[in-house]
Structures are given as C-alpha cells and as structure tokens.
Motif scaffolding. Structure first.
Motif, PDB file in Angstrom:
ATOM      1  N   ASP A 179       0.744  -1.177  -0.261  1.00  0.00           N
ATOM      2  CA  ASP A 179       0.183   0.120   0.144  1.00  0.00           C
ATOM      3  C   ASP A 179       0.810   1.406  -0.078  1.00  0.00           C
ATOM      4  OD1 ASP A 179      -2.441   1.514   0.029  1.00  0.00           O
ATOM      5  OD2 ASP A 179      -2.526   1.339   2.344  1.00  0.00           O
ATOM      6  N   VAL A 180       1.790   1.325   1.354  1.00  0.00           N
ATOM      7  CA  VAL A 180       2.514   2.649   1.104  1.00  0.00           C
ATOM      8  C   VAL A 180       3.861   1.733   1.357  1.00  0.00           C
ATOM      9  CG1 VAL A 180       3.571   4.677   2.240  1.00  0.00           C
ATOM     10  CG2 VAL A 180       0.816   4.037   2.310  1.00  0.00           C
ATOM     11  N   VAL A 181       4.726   2.247   0.503  1.00  0.00           N
ATOM     12  CA  VAL A 181       6.197   1.566   0.240  1.00  0.00           C
ATOM     13  C   VAL A 181       7.263   2.735   0.720  1.00  0.00           C
ATOM     14  CG1 VAL A 181       8.150   0.864  -1.029  1.00  0.00           C
ATOM     15  CG2 VAL A 181       5.867   0.050  -1.746  1.00  0.00           C
ATOM     16  N   PRO A 182       7.838   2.405   1.960  1.00  0.00           N
ATOM     17  CA  PRO A 182       8.780   3.245   2.612  1.00  0.00           C
ATOM     18  C   PRO A 182      10.132   3.008   2.096  1.00  0.00           C
ATOM     19  CG  PRO A 182       8.105   1.556   4.316  1.00  0.00           C
ATOM     20  CD  PRO A 182       7.449   1.413   2.986  1.00  0.00           C
ATOM     21  N   ILE A 183      11.084   3.960   1.954  1.00  0.00           N
ATOM     22  CA  ILE A 183      12.384   3.713   1.560  1.00  0.00           C
ATOM     23  C   ILE A 183      13.210   4.864   2.440  1.00  0.00           C
ATOM     24  CG2 ILE A 183      14.205   4.081   0.026  1.00  0.00           C
ATOM     25  CD1 ILE A 183      12.397   3.079  -2.227  1.00  0.00           C
ATOM     26  N   ARG A 184      13.868   4.136   3.455  1.00  0.00           N
ATOM     27  CA  ARG A 184      14.645   5.042   4.270  1.00  0.00           C
ATOM     28  C   ARG A 184      16.188   5.039   3.981  1.00  0.00           C
ATOM     29  NH1 ARG A 184      13.820   4.471  10.614  1.00  0.00           N
ATOM     30  NH2 ARG A 184      11.942   5.265   9.878  1.00  0.00           N
ATOM     31  N   PHE A 185      16.860   6.151   3.793  1.00  0.00           N
ATOM     32  CA  PHE A 185      17.925   6.094   3.025  1.00  0.00           C
ATOM     33  C   PHE A 185      18.783   7.538   3.828  1.00  0.00           C
ATOM     34  CE2 PHE A 185      15.106   8.734   0.814  1.00  0.00           C
ATOM     35  CZ  PHE A 185      15.977  10.122   0.601  1.00  0.00           C
ATOM     36  N   SER A 186      20.059   7.722   3.589  1.00  0.00           N
ATOM     37  CA  SER A 186      20.857   8.718   4.357  1.00  0.00           C
ATOM     38  C   SER A 186      21.560   9.639   3.164  1.00  0.00           C
ATOM     39  CB  SER A 186      21.831   8.391   5.163  1.00  0.00           C
ATOM     40  OG  SER A 186      21.142   7.915   6.229  1.00  0.00           O
ATOM     41  N   ILE A 187      21.570  10.627   3.344  1.00  0.00           N
ATOM     42  CA  ILE A 187      22.443  11.562   2.419  1.00  0.00           C
ATOM     43  C   ILE A 187      23.848  12.112   3.062  1.00  0.00           C
ATOM     44  CG2 ILE A 187      22.541  13.814   1.224  1.00  0.00           C
ATOM     45  CD1 ILE A 187      19.573  13.485   0.815  1.00  0.00           C
ATOM     46  N   ALA A 188      24.854  11.921   2.441  1.00  0.00           N
ATOM     47  CA  ALA A 188      26.192  12.125   3.343  1.00  0.00           C
ATOM     48  C   ALA A 188      26.909  13.089   2.330  1.00  0.00           C
ATOM     49  CB  ALA A 188      27.135  10.809   3.124  1.00  0.00           C
ATOM     50  N   GLU A 189      26.660  13.431   0.976  1.00  0.00           N
ATOM     51  CA  GLU A 189      27.265  14.279   0.352  1.00  0.00           C
ATOM     52  C   GLU A 189      26.518  15.519   0.126  1.00  0.00           C
ATOM     53  OE1 GLU A 189      28.116  12.187  -3.564  1.00  0.00           O
ATOM     54  OE2 GLU A 189      28.800  10.296  -2.054  1.00  0.00           O
ATOM     55  N   PRO A 190      27.177  16.660   0.747  1.00  0.00           N
ATOM     56  CA  PRO A 190      26.060  17.987   0.832  1.00  0.00           C
ATOM     57  C   PRO A 190      25.962  18.500  -0.839  1.00  0.00           C
ATOM     58  CG  PRO A 190      28.190  18.343   1.701  1.00  0.00           C
ATOM     59  CD  PRO A 190      28.017  16.791   1.317  1.00  0.00           C
TER      60      PRO A 190
END
Length: 117
Positions: free
Chosen positions: A85-96
């Motif tokens: 129904d709702v697909v969550p994707i958790r991620f991180s941004i390290a490069e500004p």
C-alpha cells in the motif's frame, strides 16, 4: 549544488507510474519532519527535485510512495488489504553536493530501489 530526485516505474504494466503521491520526511532520532509532498507526472517523475539548493541537506530521510492508491486508480487486481500500500524507503544523504536519485520499480506484489544518477 546537491539535489534529491526520484521516479517510479510500474513494472507490472511496463510504464511510468503517473499520479503517485510521494511524501518525503527528514528523520531526527524518533521524530519525522515533513519536507515535501509531490505527485508523479506522466513520466513517473516529480516536476522538480524533492530537495535542491537551500533545501538540500545531509541526514537521514524517508520516502513514502503511496502505490496502493495508484494501483486502485485503474483497477489493478489487488488483495484486500493490498500486499503493498505505502512503500517506505529510508536512506541517508552524506554528500552535501551530491545528486541522490532514489527510483522505485514497483508492481502490486514487489518493489526494488537503488541509488541512481
């Protein structure tokens, strides 16, 4: 200048997923802060990056792709409740200054993602 973009491909029908609601949240500990809400266009993309310029920052984020609404909109066969129904994707941004592209390939029964360019 860094930016975050996305697109969605409906792999069950072999086409871009038009009209999918996407929410972006910044995560800080156990708190979620809304950053953006967008809809995909005919190409399965948002009309503009989800974050760019002054809004782009490092940290941990979560994208919520409301794919159940999309599949129901044209009568795709779904279970009740839908498997996805709702697909969550958790991620991180390290490069500004990086370009982060987080695509979603989805069907009513499966999904995958990767860091694209």
């Amino acid at each position: 200048m860094g930016r975050l973009s996305t697109h969605i491909l409906d792999t069950s029908n072999g086409r871009p997923a038009k009209g999918v609601r996407i929410e972006l949240f910044a995560l800080e500990g156990d708190k979620r802060h809304p950053v953006a809400t967008e809809m995909t266009n005919a190409d399965g993309r948002t009309d503009a990056p989800l974050m760019t310029g002054a809004t782009f920052r490092t940290g941990t984020f979560e994208l919520l792709f409301h794919v159940g609404e999309y599949f129901r909109s044209f009568g795709a066969p779904l279970s009740d409740p839908p498997f996805l129904d709702v697909v969550p994707i958790r991620f991180s941004i390290a490069e500004p200054d990086g370009h982060y592209h987080v695509p979603l390939l989805v069907s009513p029964w499966s999904y995958s993602t990767y860091r694209g360019s």
